[in-house]
Design a protein around this motif. Structure first.
Motif, PDB file in Angstrom:
ATOM      1  N   VAL A  10      57.685 -53.015 -26.149  1.00  0.00           N
ATOM      2  CA  VAL A  10      56.935 -51.747 -26.459  1.00  0.00           C
ATOM      3  C   VAL A  10      57.394 -51.174 -27.889  1.00  0.00           C
ATOM      4  N   ILE A  11      56.555 -51.014 -28.496  1.00  0.00           N
ATOM      5  CA  ILE A  11      56.935 -50.469 -29.860  1.00  0.00           C
ATOM      6  C   ILE A  11      56.570 -48.881 -29.983  1.00  0.00           C
ATOM      7  N   GLY A  12      57.807 -47.974 -29.841  1.00  0.00           N
ATOM      8  CA  GLY A  12      57.615 -46.565 -29.749  1.00  0.00           C
ATOM      9  C   GLY A  12      58.202 -46.437 -28.527  1.00  0.00           C
ATOM     10  N   ALA A  13      59.146 -45.387 -28.500  1.00  0.00           N
ATOM     11  CA  ALA A  13      59.789 -45.082 -27.190  1.00  0.00           C
ATOM     12  C   ALA A  13      59.646 -43.397 -27.039  1.00  0.00           C
ATOM     13  N   GLY A  14      58.801 -42.753 -27.494  1.00  0.00           N
ATOM     14  CA  GLY A  14      58.651 -41.440 -27.314  1.00  0.00           C
ATOM     15  C   GLY A  14      58.093 -41.173 -25.937  1.00  0.00           C
ATOM     16  N   MET A  15      57.298 -40.030 -25.703  1.00  0.00           N
ATOM     17  CA  MET A  15      56.639 -39.640 -24.568  1.00  0.00           C
ATOM     18  C   MET A  15      55.701 -40.695 -24.204  1.00  0.00           C
ATOM     19  N   ALA A  16      54.689 -41.363 -24.931  1.00  0.00           N
ATOM     20  CA  ALA A  16      53.727 -42.199 -24.424  1.00  0.00           C
ATOM     21  C   ALA A  16      54.241 -43.567 -24.280  1.00  0.00           C
ATOM     22  N   GLY A  17      55.277 -43.776 -25.117  1.00  0.00           N
ATOM     23  CA  GLY A  17      55.965 -45.306 -25.275  1.00  0.00           C
ATOM     24  C   GLY A  17      56.693 -45.212 -23.829  1.00  0.00           C
ATOM     25  N   ARG A  18      57.443 -44.232 -23.492  1.00  0.00           N
ATOM     26  CA  ARG A  18      58.025 -44.531 -22.183  1.00  0.00           C
ATOM     27  C   ARG A  18      56.904 -44.816 -21.082  1.00  0.00           C
ATOM     28  N   ALA A  19      55.980 -44.008 -21.234  1.00  0.00           N
ATOM     29  CA  ALA A  19      55.015 -44.256 -20.218  1.00  0.00           C
ATOM     30  C   ALA A  19      54.241 -45.923 -20.011  1.00  0.00           C
ATOM     31  N   HIS A  20      54.490 -46.436 -21.232  1.00  0.00           N
ATOM     32  CA  HIS A  20      53.955 -47.888 -21.364  1.00  0.00           C
ATOM     33  C   HIS A  20      55.148 -48.706 -20.736  1.00  0.00           C
ATOM     34  N   CYS A  21      56.352 -48.399 -21.117  1.00  0.00           N
ATOM     35  CA  CYS A  21      57.431 -49.197 -20.722  1.00  0.00           C
ATOM     36  C   CYS A  21      57.612 -48.895 -18.939  1.00  0.00           C
ATOM     37  N   ALA A  22      57.263 -47.880 -18.653  1.00  0.00           N
ATOM     38  CA  ALA A  22      57.121 -47.764 -17.220  1.00  0.00           C
ATOM     39  C   ALA A  22      55.894 -48.567 -16.384  1.00  0.00           C
TER      40      ALA A  22
END
Length: 408
Positions: A10-22
């Motif tokens: 995942v590139i980008g670990a802000g609000m939406a990035g964390r949603a992708h990680c999860a």
């Protein structure tokens, strides 16, 4: 279908990035058939501490600050791009050239020119999945209302949709990329892109827009001290910059079916942290849904005409899309949230990567991202012309770009 492990990043670990990680973490636990093994390789963010935090929380093997490190990493097969819109084109093109499958957040790009270039990059690698993150297509009530329109409710006459948020209401919210980019890239591009995609998902293609109107109430913002993420407030500097795009956008649209649509989008609506919703009126009934009560919807069907017709509330359950095997307790009336939708989206993306047939509906593609941008572009041109009627440029599905627009 491949059974080889799929490595994700995942590139980008802000609000939406964390949603992708999860979402990637959830995906193997959802639905059937089983996914190939998923390997959680890396989280990338310009801020090393933010990248490390997300990697630790969601059990990814490593973290970093340079997305280019993924290009030569043979462990990584599929990548989410969850960064500022103006960075999408460069990153997506490089990942595709390196043989990586891509899931890019909406809007696909800051302009039609950039988006058509991304489509060209994806078409140069037809063996790779190139998806756009329109996550609300995965909302169970929305997907079921779409099915009801096709099977019971009949031809649509009117779609009335809104996406109201309050993340930019305060002038103390610091300047960020969300407030730069020119007319149409503000509330319309940020959250309106979701509403437009949802309207077409439910009602079919828009062919014309009119009455485009933009308003910017907070005309300048202070630069933050340090880096900011999501919509959070931060320490402000003394340096102020003008806001370049829209706080509020409204317009009317006409669908190919003959239905009319009315659209209202705001990022400065007090008391509405994430209020996406719509009503749809059809030949044999009507339905409405709002994110404020996302585990239910209202419907009128079996019209009697005796004075007793009215909406009834339906609790979302296993009879509706995505719920059976889509939540840990798949029982009628149990709640679910937006985070679950990212799990469904990640699952659909990974199924496409693995070549699984007969699973979830395929994720939206780059062509869908271009399609969405043609409508945002038409609304922007309507607003610039005082609300004039503007035809929506059709997208040539064969090449994936608007008719008359050249690859760039």
């Amino acid at each position: 279908m491949t059974s080889a492990p799929i490595g994700v990043a995942v590139i980008g670990a802000g609000m939406a990035g964390r949603a992708h990680c999860a979402g990637y973490r959830m995906a193997p636990t959802l639905f059937d058939p089983p996914l190939p093994p998923v390997r959680y390789v890396s989280v990338i963010d310009a801020n090393a501490a933010v990248a490390q935090d997300a990697a630790t929380r969601y059990l990814y093997e490593e973290h970093g600050t340079d997305w280019r490190a993924l290009l030569e990493d043979d462990r990584v097969h599929a990548v989410s791009i969850v960064v500022a819109n103006q960075l999408h084109r460069e990153i997506a093109a490089a990942l595709l050239a390196a043989g990586k499958h891509v899931l890019c957040e909406k809007p696909l790009a800051p302009s039609l020119q950039d988006a058509t270039a991304m489509v060209a990059a994806s078409q140069a690698h037809p063996d790779l999945v190139a998806a756009t993150g329109f996550v609300y297509r995965r909302q169970p009530a929305v997907a079921h209302i779409r099915d009801l329109l096709e099977t019971e409710l009949g031809e649509v006459s009117h779609f009335n949709g809104h996406y109201w948020c309050d993340y930019a209401r305060s002038a103390d919210v610091p300047m960020s990329w969300r407030f730069r980019g020119g007319p149409g890239t503000g509330a319309l591009g940020d959250i309106g892109s979701h509403l437009v995609d949802l309207a077409e998902f439910v009602c079919g293609p828009l062919v014309q827009v009119s009455g485009g109107t933009f308003t910017t109430k907070v005309t300048e913002r202070a630069l933050p001290v340090g880096q900011t993420y999501g919509h959070a407030k931060a320490e402000l500097s003394a340096v102020r910059e003008p806001v370049e795009n829209d706080d509020v956008a409204t317009f009317t649209g006409h669908f190919a079916s003959g239905a009319v649509g009315t659209f209202s989008i705001s990022r400065i609506a007090p008391g509405n942290p994430n209020a996406l919703g719509f009503e749809v009126f059809a030949e044999h009934g009507a339905a409405k849904w709002t994110m404020d009560r996302m585990s239910e919807f209202e419907v009128i069907d079996n019209l009697r005409g005796d004075g007793n017709d009215g909406y009834r509330t339906v609790l979302v359950g296993p009879a509706h899309p995505y719920i059976r095997n889509g939540v840990p307790m798949d029982f009628p009336g149990t709640a679910f949230g937006v985070g679950d939708l990212f799990g469904y989206q990640a699952r659909a993306f990974l199924e496409a990567v693995a070549g699984i047939v007969g699973g979830l509906p395929a994720p939206a593609g780059f062509v869908d991202g271009v399609r969405d941008l043609t409508i945002l572009d038409a609304v922007t041109r309507s607003a610039a012309a005082g609300g004039a009627v503007v035809d929506v440029t059709p997208v040539d599905i064969a090449v994936g770009i608007p008719v008359g627009v050249a690859h760039v």
